[in-house]
Design a protein around this motif. Structure first.
Motif, PDB file in Angstrom:
ATOM      1  N   TYR A  60      19.188  55.565  46.736  1.00  0.00           N
ATOM      2  CA  TYR A  60      18.143  56.394  47.319  1.00  0.00           C
ATOM      3  C   TYR A  60      18.793  57.651  47.879  1.00  0.00           C
ATOM      4  O   TYR A  60      19.742  57.568  48.665  1.00  0.00           O
ATOM      5  N   GLN A  61      18.291  58.818  47.481  1.00  0.00           N
ATOM      6  CA  GLN A  61      18.895  60.076  47.895  1.00  0.00           C
ATOM      7  C   GLN A  61      18.602  60.357  49.360  1.00  0.00           C
ATOM      8  O   GLN A  61      17.454  60.422  49.786  1.00  0.00           O
ATOM      9  N   LEU A  62      19.689  60.527  50.153  1.00  0.00           N
ATOM     10  CA  LEU A  62      19.589  60.828  51.575  1.00  0.00           C
ATOM     11  C   LEU A  62      19.680  62.324  51.843  1.00  0.00           C
ATOM     12  O   LEU A  62      19.059  62.834  52.774  1.00  0.00           O
ATOM     13  N   SER A  63      20.502  63.028  51.067  1.00  0.00           N
ATOM     14  CA  SER A  63      20.678  64.472  51.197  1.00  0.00           C
ATOM     15  C   SER A  63      21.069  65.014  49.821  1.00  0.00           C
ATOM     16  O   SER A  63      21.103  64.267  48.847  1.00  0.00           O
ATOM     17  N   ALA A  64      21.428  66.300  49.745  1.00  0.00           N
ATOM     18  CA  ALA A  64      21.780  66.901  48.464  1.00  0.00           C
ATOM     19  C   ALA A  64      22.987  66.225  47.821  1.00  0.00           C
ATOM     20  O   ALA A  64      23.095  66.176  46.605  1.00  0.00           O
ATOM     21  N   GLN A  65      23.908  65.667  48.611  1.00  0.00           N
ATOM     22  CA  GLN A  65      25.112  65.032  48.074  1.00  0.00           C
ATOM     23  C   GLN A  65      25.209  63.537  48.331  1.00  0.00           C
ATOM     24  O   GLN A  65      25.914  62.840  47.613  1.00  0.00           O
ATOM     25  N   ASP A  66      24.560  63.024  49.369  1.00  0.00           N
ATOM     26  CA  ASP A  66      24.738  61.635  49.787  1.00  0.00           C
ATOM     27  C   ASP A  66      23.560  60.757  49.384  1.00  0.00           C
ATOM     28  O   ASP A  66      22.406  61.146  49.506  1.00  0.00           O
ATOM     29  N   TRP A  67      23.907  59.546  48.954  1.00  0.00           N
ATOM     30  CA  TRP A  67      22.928  58.559  48.516  1.00  0.00           C
ATOM     31  C   TRP A  67      23.186  57.235  49.221  1.00  0.00           C
ATOM     32  O   TRP A  67      24.333  56.837  49.405  1.00  0.00           O
ATOM     33  N   PHE A  68      22.115  56.529  49.595  1.00  0.00           N
ATOM     34  CA  PHE A  68      22.231  55.139  50.029  1.00  0.00           C
ATOM     35  C   PHE A  68      22.555  54.330  48.785  1.00  0.00           C
ATOM     36  O   PHE A  68      21.964  54.525  47.724  1.00  0.00           O
ATOM     37  N   ASP A  69      23.504  53.397  48.891  1.00  0.00           N
ATOM     38  CA  ASP A  69      23.958  52.581  47.766  1.00  0.00           C
ATOM     39  C   ASP A  69      23.819  51.112  48.158  1.00  0.00           C
ATOM     40  O   ASP A  69      24.648  50.575  48.884  1.00  0.00           O
ATOM     41  N   GLY A  70      22.750  50.451  47.721  1.00  0.00           N
ATOM     42  CA  GLY A  70      22.526  49.036  48.002  1.00  0.00           C
ATOM     43  C   GLY A  70      22.952  48.189  46.809  1.00  0.00           C
ATOM     44  O   GLY A  70      22.663  48.535  45.669  1.00  0.00           O
ATOM     45  N   ILE A  71      23.628  47.077  47.075  1.00  0.00           N
ATOM     46  CA  ILE A  71      24.225  46.267  46.016  1.00  0.00           C
ATOM     47  C   ILE A  71      23.908  44.788  46.249  1.00  0.00           C
ATOM     48  O   ILE A  71      24.011  44.303  47.379  1.00  0.00           O
ATOM     49  N   ALA A  72      23.563  44.080  45.184  1.00  0.00           N
ATOM     50  CA  ALA A  72      23.451  42.615  45.202  1.00  0.00           C
ATOM     51  C   ALA A  72      24.250  42.097  44.012  1.00  0.00           C
ATOM     52  O   ALA A  72      24.029  42.525  42.880  1.00  0.00           O
ATOM     53  N   SER A  73      25.218  41.206  44.271  1.00  0.00           N
ATOM     54  CA  SER A  73      26.112  40.703  43.217  1.00  0.00           C
ATOM     55  C   SER A  73      26.149  39.185  43.202  1.00  0.00           C
ATOM     56  O   SER A  73      26.080  38.548  44.259  1.00  0.00           O
ATOM     57  N   PHE A  74      26.335  38.649  41.993  1.00  0.00           N
ATOM     58  CA  PHE A  74      26.472  37.209  41.805  1.00  0.00           C
ATOM     59  C   PHE A  74      27.643  36.965  40.861  1.00  0.00           C
ATOM     60  O   PHE A  74      27.716  37.574  39.799  1.00  0.00           O
ATOM     61  N   THR A  75      28.567  36.085  41.269  1.00  0.00           N
ATOM     62  CA  THR A  75      29.735  35.743  40.454  1.00  0.00           C
ATOM     63  C   THR A  75      29.624  34.275  40.054  1.00  0.00           C
ATOM     64  O   THR A  75      29.381  33.416  40.901  1.00  0.00           O
ATOM     65  N   PHE A  76      29.793  34.017  38.747  1.00  0.00           N
ATOM     66  CA  PHE A  76      29.677  32.665  38.203  1.00  0.00           C
ATOM     67  C   PHE A  76      30.991  32.275  37.538  1.00  0.00           C
ATOM     68  O   PHE A  76      31.346  32.812  36.499  1.00  0.00           O
ATOM     69  N   GLY A  77      31.716  31.355  38.151  1.00  0.00           N
ATOM     70  CA  GLY A  77      32.962  30.843  37.588  1.00  0.00           C
ATOM     71  C   GLY A  77      32.883  29.340  37.481  1.00  0.00           C
ATOM     72  O   GLY A  77      31.896  28.723  37.845  1.00  0.00           O
ATOM     73  N   GLY A  78      33.923  28.733  37.022  1.00  0.00           N
ATOM     74  CA  GLY A  78      33.979  27.280  36.889  1.00  0.00           C
ATOM     75  C   GLY A  78      35.160  26.759  37.667  1.00  0.00           C
ATOM     76  O   GLY A  78      35.464  27.236  38.751  1.00  0.00           O
ATOM     77  N   GLY A  79      35.849  25.828  37.072  1.00  0.00           N
ATOM     78  CA  GLY A  79      37.102  25.382  37.656  1.00  0.00           C
ATOM     79  C   GLY A  79      37.096  23.978  38.206  1.00  0.00           C
ATOM     80  O   GLY A  79      36.067  23.399  38.488  1.00  0.00           O
ATOM     81  N   GLU A  80      38.307  23.493  38.339  1.00  0.00           N
ATOM     82  CA  GLU A  80      38.544  22.183  38.910  1.00  0.00           C
ATOM     83  C   GLU A  80      38.992  22.338  40.357  1.00  0.00           C
ATOM     84  O   GLU A  80      39.182  23.448  40.835  1.00  0.00           O
ATOM     85  N   ALA A  81      39.202  21.221  41.008  1.00  0.00           N
ATOM     86  CA  ALA A  81      39.655  21.244  42.398  1.00  0.00           C
ATOM     87  C   ALA A  81      40.982  21.993  42.511  1.00  0.00           C
ATOM     88  O   ALA A  81      41.859  21.839  41.670  1.00  0.00           O
ATOM     89  N   GLY A  82      41.111  22.826  43.523  1.00  0.00           N
ATOM     90  CA  GLY A  82      42.327  23.611  43.711  1.00  0.00           C
ATOM     91  C   GLY A  82      42.840  23.559  45.138  1.00  0.00           C
ATOM     92  O   GLY A  82      43.737  24.306  45.499  1.00  0.00           O
ATOM     93  N   CYS A  83      42.266  22.683  45.961  1.00  0.00           N
ATOM     94  CA  CYS A  83      42.698  22.566  47.356  1.00  0.00           C
ATOM     95  C   CYS A  83      43.446  21.242  47.567  1.00  0.00           C
ATOM     96  O   CYS A  83      43.150  20.238  46.934  1.00  0.00           O
ATOM     97  N   PHE A  84      44.397  21.271  48.464  1.00  0.00           N
ATOM     98  CA  PHE A  84      45.186  20.078  48.770  1.00  0.00           C
ATOM     99  C   PHE A  84      45.651  20.158  50.220  1.00  0.00           C
ATOM    100  O   PHE A  84      45.670  21.215  50.836  1.00  0.00           O
TER     101      PHE A  84
END
Length: 168
Positions: A60-84
């Motif tokens: 969303y444009q706030l001024s001639a140069q600056d914009w609000f930048d809203g982000i929603a991200s989702f990361t999908f990985g797999g894997g086995e147990a890695g904690c000990f």
């Protein structure tokens, strides 16, 4: 997060504001709002989720140069147990997950500063702060983080109201 590789991005812009014309030529006007989607790969490890990353953004444009930048991200990985349990301290838990393990979701808000363009290309810098939730289901381990995004990129107009965006 160790890094993020963006494979493709698309931004659809709205109508241009009259005060924005000082930074752009007539054939490279920006709209006052935009939505985008990106698909890429996030590299993880230890306690950072990695895998396929899908991101949506709202500008969303706030001024001639600056914009609000809203982000929603989702990361999908797999894997086995890695904690000990740490052998020195049986109460401590140490985790060493792989590059594409775990899952995460994040929302962030920030500012994108647009610079004077060259033809259809428009460089920018961005800074944002977010909140993320990461989970490794095989270990039943989860946590909350507060990521800081600093980077930049280039916007390339491909048609009226449509641009490709590459960012770091």
């Amino acid at each position: 997060m160790r890094g993020l590789l963006v494979i493709a991005g698309l931004l659809a812009a709205g109508t241009a504001r009259a005060d924005d014309l000082s930074l752009t030529s007539a054939n490279e006007e920006l709209g006052d709002q935009g939505i985008g989607a990106m698909v890429g790969a996030a590299t993880g490890g230890r306690v950072t989720a990695g895998g396929v990353r899908i991101t949506g953004s709202y500008l969303y444009q706030l001024s001639a140069q600056d914009w609000f930048d809203g982000i929603a991200s989702f990361t999908f990985g797999g894997g086995e147990a890695g904690c000990f349990s740490d052998r020195q301290d049986r109460m401590a838990l140490a985790c060493d997950h792989g590059i594409a393990d775990g899952s995460a979701m994040e929302i962030a808000a920030g500012v994108r500063r647009m610079f004077k363009g060259q033809g259809p290309f428009r460089p920018f810098a961005r800074a944002a702060i977010g909140i993320s939730y990461t989970r490794f289901t095989a270990d039943d381990v989860s946590g909350i983080g507060f990521p800081l995004h600093l980077g930049g990129g280039v916007r390339a107009k491909v048609a009226d109201g449509v641009a490709l965006v590459g960012l770091t």
